[in-house]
Motif scaffolding. Sequence first.
Motif, PDB file in Angstrom:
ATOM      1  N   ASN A 236       4.502  14.310  21.246  1.00  0.00           N
ATOM      2  CA  ASN A 236       3.196  14.676  20.736  1.00  0.00           C
ATOM      3  C   ASN A 236       2.012  13.987  20.465  1.00  0.00           C
ATOM      4  O   ASN A 236       2.381  13.080  19.642  1.00  0.00           O
ATOM      5  N   THR A 237       0.998  13.985  20.758  1.00  0.00           N
ATOM      6  CA  THR A 237      -0.293  13.086  20.682  1.00  0.00           C
ATOM      7  C   THR A 237      -0.824  13.577  19.321  1.00  0.00           C
ATOM      8  O   THR A 237      -1.053  14.786  19.201  1.00  0.00           O
ATOM      9  N   TYR A 238      -1.145  12.743  18.400  1.00  0.00           N
ATOM     10  CA  TYR A 238      -1.617  12.913  17.264  1.00  0.00           C
ATOM     11  C   TYR A 238      -2.838  12.248  16.784  1.00  0.00           C
ATOM     12  O   TYR A 238      -2.726  11.013  17.171  1.00  0.00           O
ATOM     13  N   GLU A 239      -3.682  12.557  15.842  1.00  0.00           N
ATOM     14  CA  GLU A 239      -4.863  11.792  15.261  1.00  0.00           C
ATOM     15  C   GLU A 239      -4.232  10.781  14.223  1.00  0.00           C
ATOM     16  O   GLU A 239      -3.429  11.215  13.376  1.00  0.00           O
ATOM     17  N   CYS A 240      -4.458   9.471  14.332  1.00  0.00           N
ATOM     18  CA  CYS A 240      -3.974   8.603  13.458  1.00  0.00           C
ATOM     19  C   CYS A 240      -5.221   8.581  12.013  1.00  0.00           C
ATOM     20  O   CYS A 240      -6.209   7.931  12.206  1.00  0.00           O
ATOM     21  N   THR A 241      -4.879   9.197  11.110  1.00  0.00           N
ATOM     22  CA  THR A 241      -5.807   9.265   9.802  1.00  0.00           C
ATOM     23  C   THR A 241      -5.509   8.248   8.567  1.00  0.00           C
ATOM     24  O   THR A 241      -6.264   8.226   7.747  1.00  0.00           O
ATOM     25  N   ALA A 242      -4.486   7.190   9.102  1.00  0.00           N
ATOM     26  CA  ALA A 242      -4.352   6.371   8.162  1.00  0.00           C
ATOM     27  C   ALA A 242      -4.828   4.911   8.645  1.00  0.00           C
ATOM     28  O   ALA A 242      -4.813   4.699   9.707  1.00  0.00           O
ATOM     29  N   ASP A 243      -5.069   4.002   7.662  1.00  0.00           N
ATOM     30  CA  ASP A 243      -5.203   2.530   8.166  1.00  0.00           C
ATOM     31  C   ASP A 243      -4.093   2.033   8.744  1.00  0.00           C
ATOM     32  O   ASP A 243      -2.939   1.933   8.244  1.00  0.00           O
ATOM     33  N   ASP A 244      -4.027   1.297   9.847  1.00  0.00           N
ATOM     34  CA  ASP A 244      -3.244   0.429  10.451  1.00  0.00           C
ATOM     35  C   ASP A 244      -3.373  -0.820  10.303  1.00  0.00           C
ATOM     36  O   ASP A 244      -2.593  -1.846  10.656  1.00  0.00           O
ATOM     37  N   ALA A 245      -4.390  -1.557   9.460  1.00  0.00           N
ATOM     38  CA  ALA A 245      -4.604  -2.803   9.489  1.00  0.00           C
ATOM     39  C   ALA A 245      -5.722  -3.089   8.101  1.00  0.00           C
ATOM     40  O   ALA A 245      -6.271  -2.207   7.860  1.00  0.00           O
ATOM     41  N   ALA A 246      -5.274  -3.949   7.439  1.00  0.00           N
ATOM     42  CA  ALA A 246      -6.028  -4.436   6.396  1.00  0.00           C
ATOM     43  C   ALA A 246      -6.379  -6.059   6.077  1.00  0.00           C
ATOM     44  O   ALA A 246      -5.596  -6.679   6.280  1.00  0.00           O
ATOM     45  N   TYR A 247      -7.460  -6.414   5.794  1.00  0.00           N
ATOM     46  CA  TYR A 247      -8.130  -7.725   5.789  1.00  0.00           C
ATOM     47  C   TYR A 247      -8.546  -7.910   4.260  1.00  0.00           C
ATOM     48  O   TYR A 247      -9.563  -7.379   4.025  1.00  0.00           O
ATOM     49  N   ALA A 248      -7.668  -8.603   3.680  1.00  0.00           N
ATOM     50  CA  ALA A 248      -8.022  -8.626   2.134  1.00  0.00           C
ATOM     51  C   ALA A 248      -8.234 -10.330   1.519  1.00  0.00           C
ATOM     52  O   ALA A 248      -7.617 -11.106   1.876  1.00  0.00           O
ATOM     53  N   THR A 249      -9.038 -10.271   0.494  1.00  0.00           N
ATOM     54  CA  THR A 249      -9.080 -11.569  -0.099  1.00  0.00           C
ATOM     55  C   THR A 249      -8.800 -11.194  -1.745  1.00  0.00           C
ATOM     56  O   THR A 249      -9.490 -10.261  -2.388  1.00  0.00           O
ATOM     57  N   PHE A 250      -7.761 -11.879  -2.281  1.00  0.00           N
ATOM     58  CA  PHE A 250      -7.510 -11.867  -3.723  1.00  0.00           C
ATOM     59  C   PHE A 250      -7.859 -12.910  -4.637  1.00  0.00           C
ATOM     60  O   PHE A 250      -7.523 -14.109  -3.947  1.00  0.00           O
ATOM     61  N   GLU A 251      -8.395 -12.668  -5.760  1.00  0.00           N
ATOM     62  CA  GLU A 251      -8.488 -13.783  -6.609  1.00  0.00           C
ATOM     63  C   GLU A 251      -7.391 -13.793  -8.055  1.00  0.00           C
ATOM     64  O   GLU A 251      -7.162 -12.668  -8.425  1.00  0.00           O
ATOM     65  N   LEU A 252      -6.582 -14.811  -7.910  1.00  0.00           N
ATOM     66  CA  LEU A 252      -5.578 -15.201  -8.890  1.00  0.00           C
ATOM     67  C   LEU A 252      -6.202 -15.984  -9.752  1.00  0.00           C
ATOM     68  O   LEU A 252      -7.042 -16.617 -10.123  1.00  0.00           O
ATOM     69  N   GLU A 253      -5.337 -15.682 -11.133  1.00  0.00           N
ATOM     70  CA  GLU A 253      -5.617 -16.496 -12.119  1.00  0.00           C
ATOM     71  C   GLU A 253      -5.595 -18.102 -11.722  1.00  0.00           C
ATOM     72  O   GLU A 253      -4.761 -18.249 -10.932  1.00  0.00           O
ATOM     73  N   GLY A 254      -6.327 -18.902 -12.415  1.00  0.00           N
ATOM     74  CA  GLY A 254      -6.194 -20.096 -12.132  1.00  0.00           C
ATOM     75  C   GLY A 254      -7.132 -20.457 -11.270  1.00  0.00           C
ATOM     76  O   GLY A 254      -7.139 -21.775 -10.533  1.00  0.00           O
ATOM     77  N   GLY A 255      -7.716 -19.664 -10.471  1.00  0.00           N
ATOM     78  CA  GLY A 255      -8.917 -20.092  -9.640  1.00  0.00           C
ATOM     79  C   GLY A 255      -8.133 -19.993  -8.061  1.00  0.00           C
ATOM     80  O   GLY A 255      -9.054 -20.431  -7.267  1.00  0.00           O
ATOM     81  N   ILE A 256      -7.050 -19.568  -7.936  1.00  0.00           N
ATOM     82  CA  ILE A 256      -6.196 -19.617  -6.577  1.00  0.00           C
ATOM     83  C   ILE A 256      -6.792 -18.376  -5.851  1.00  0.00           C
ATOM     84  O   ILE A 256      -6.954 -17.239  -6.395  1.00  0.00           O
ATOM     85  N   ILE A 257      -7.149 -18.719  -4.519  1.00  0.00           N
ATOM     86  CA  ILE A 257      -7.694 -17.630  -3.647  1.00  0.00           C
ATOM     87  C   ILE A 257      -6.542 -17.245  -2.603  1.00  0.00           C
ATOM     88  O   ILE A 257      -5.890 -18.243  -1.981  1.00  0.00           O
ATOM     89  N   ALA A 258      -6.405 -15.984  -2.470  1.00  0.00           N
ATOM     90  CA  ALA A 258      -5.239 -15.541  -1.408  1.00  0.00           C
ATOM     91  C   ALA A 258      -6.022 -14.777  -0.503  1.00  0.00           C
ATOM     92  O   ALA A 258      -6.647 -13.838  -0.721  1.00  0.00           O
TER      93      ALA A 258
END
Length: 388
Positions: A236-258
């Motif tokens: 059965n075909t259904y509507e996708c209501t949830a995210d299937d991709a995410a593009y994120a940036t995190f700031e960590l302690e010590g100034g590290i960027i992820a």
Amino acid sequence: MATHTIGIIMNGVTGRMGTNQHLIRSILAIRNQGGVTLSNGDVIMPDPILVGRNENKIQALAEAHNISRWSTDLDQCLNDPYNLIYFDSQTTVRRAQDLKKAIAAGKHVYCEKPTATSLEESLHLARLANDAGVKNGVVQDKLFLPGLLKLKRLIDSGFFGRILSVRIEFGYWVFEGNWQPAQRPSWNYRKEDGGGIIIDMFPHWRYLLDNLFGTVKAVSCLGITHIPKRVDELGNTYECTADDAAYATFELEGGIIAQVNSSWAVRVNRDDLFTIQVDGTEGSAVAGLRDCKVQHRVNTPKPVWNPDMPNPINFREQWQVIPDNQIFDNAFKVQWEMFLKHVVADEPYTLDLLEGAKGTQLAELGLLSWKERRWVDVPELSIGGVKV
């Protein structure tokens, strides 16, 4: 030497992850090796009872693996004092209610992540377990993967110098289900059923970043549903209501960027389904699920930007592979053995429900960042006055 036989209620193991990683490659593998040996020579022998809502599925799974104990009555299993541990790998929307039952019954609890669909409920579970005095743990398997263990070895040795940045690429193309069957269950793409890649993967990124590089301090996230319609297991075909991709940036302690890309709508052109690159002042590394390669500053090539001629450097040849130097066991099994030792011999164990709540928190804040299109700080969590 004594043998400690431990009854384990395994709820929700008819799914792919529960069957393969937790039942076959962990609990049954532990039984087949003769149990888990403690430092005093005693042995822990797990004795699973499989629990599920579908009698046919649960009986078939038990018979396929010569397991004598199975049931569709969770309450009856919880009331049996022989069963000391409750394990849950159901879908996220079902997990919290049964964990509460298990804690109320005095069982030690171990579960998949995320522990609940909201931070409030994840913290509530941690408080309940703390107040009840039951031991508890959350699956954080990627910490025990060979590639990540090699990366941890590099970090501990000081190989990187000062770590500057982390880049994670995760994902693969999940077929829509029309002309080829999907590799993941359809509920993953329905928000109302607890689906979404942010809810699924951000708890992983939280414990990886926290344990390897430093506490996550802030997040900026953009989620999206790239594939609007899919076909479920019944055609059965259904509507996708949830995210299937995410593009994120995190700031960590010590100034590290992820920077972390997570997607079920990407075709793989890298060494593995998951890769993590770490760049530091003294060297860099790229790790996958099993392998890790490095480039020290003395081996770093000196490219010059010139788009008018072919680049003379083969960049992939400039990296050195880190040898195994040890035998690596299944990551899920390793953590199961740790938790069993924690329950029976009170060996140290930190990957508890409060740590699991941190993963739910990051997923919730990632969704908030996406909704409000802004950076969001990640506050400390605590239960009973103890911060994490």
